[in-house]
Motif scaffolding. Structure first.
Motif, mmCIF file in Angstrom:
data_model
loop_
_atom_site.group_PDB
_atom_site.id
_atom_site.type_symbol
_atom_site.label_atom_id
_atom_site.label_comp_id
_atom_site.label_asym_id
_atom_site.label_seq_id
_atom_site.Cartn_x
_atom_site.Cartn_y
_atom_site.Cartn_z
ATOM 1 N N SER A 75 15.727 -67.654 3.570
ATOM 2 C CA SER A 75 14.692 -68.350 4.320
ATOM 3 C C SER A 75 15.028 -69.812 4.592
ATOM 4 N N LYS A 76 15.994 -70.380 3.884
ATOM 5 C CA LYS A 76 16.443 -71.729 4.225
ATOM 6 C C LYS A 76 17.067 -71.739 5.618
ATOM 7 N N VAL A 77 17.695 -70.647 6.017
ATOM 8 C CA VAL A 77 18.244 -70.527 7.371
ATOM 9 C C VAL A 77 17.094 -70.532 8.384
ATOM 10 N N LEU A 78 16.036 -69.790 8.083
ATOM 11 C CA LEU A 78 14.880 -69.755 8.991
ATOM 12 C C LEU A 78 14.211 -71.125 9.065
ATOM 13 N N LEU A 79 14.136 -71.817 7.946
ATOM 14 C CA LEU A 79 13.543 -73.157 7.914
ATOM 15 C C LEU A 79 14.359 -74.115 8.770
ATOM 16 N N ARG A 80 15.664 -74.095 8.604
ATOM 17 C CA ARG A 80 16.539 -74.977 9.394
ATOM 18 C C ARG A 80 16.403 -74.665 10.883
ATOM 19 N N ARG A 81 16.377 -73.390 11.227
ATOM 20 C CA ARG A 81 16.255 -73.009 12.647
ATOM 21 C C ARG A 81 14.891 -73.402 13.201
ATOM 22 N N SER A 82 13.850 -73.279 12.395
ATOM 23 C CA SER A 82 12.514 -73.691 12.841
ATOM 24 C C SER A 82 12.494 -75.185 13.118
ATOM 25 N N TYR A 83 13.082 -75.966 12.230
ATOM 26 C CA TYR A 83 13.108 -77.412 12.436
ATOM 27 C C TYR A 83 13.967 -77.782 13.645
#
Length: 159
Positions: A75-83
């Motif tokens: 989910s850190k990947v999803l967080l980075r992509r969201s930002y």
């Protein structure tokens, strides 16, 4: 300066024998959160807050659980992509305030590591990330240790 506020909330069922990811770190616990990705409720709530603040919908819109490329994703990947999507709109994080609702395990000792994981993932100062924890005093699905939930609020600025 333009200011936007977003909020997010996420829930996941807990089940024995699954790794428990919370706030970007793995916690030792007999139960873990069930989900298509790593089921990190805190990071998912932050993603929703970020995306919602700029009118981009929610995490399911951008990273659907029907797409196998997100199966088991960190989910850190999803967080980075969201930002990154937020940054494309010209906004920066002012701060993140969040609350995790969980009966067990107690997460207070892990909060500094979670803050570090989130701040480093987003490239923001640790001082801009707040994580609080609470139980539900054994009430409801959280109190019965059937699930976990997290809330997040973000402040975004555009200069």
């Amino acid at each position: 300066m333009q200011i936007r506020v977003g909020n997010g909330i996420d829930f996941h069922r807990l089940e024995e024998g699954i790794p428990f990811w919370l706030g970007g770190i793995k916690l030792e616990h007999p139960k873990g959160a069930v989900g298509h990705s790593d089921a990190d409720v805190l990071l998912h709530a932050i993603c929703d807050a970020l995306l919602g603040a700029v009118g981009l919908g929610d995490i399911g819109t951008h990273f659907p659980d029907t797409d196998m490329k997100y199966k088991g994703i960190d989910s850190k990947v999803l967080l980075r992509r969201s930002y990154n999507l937020v940054r494309e709109k010209g906004f920066w994080i002012g701060n993140i305030d969040s609350t995790v609702c969980l009966q067990e395990p107690k997460i207070k000792p892990h909060i500094p590591k979670m803050i570090e994981a989130i701040a480093s993932t987003l490239g923001i100062p640790r001082a801009d990330v707040s994580i609080k924890a609470t139980t539900t005093e054994q009430l409801g699905f959280v109190g019965r240790e059937e699930g976990v939930m997290a809330y997040a609020t973000v402040l975004l600025t555009k200069h």
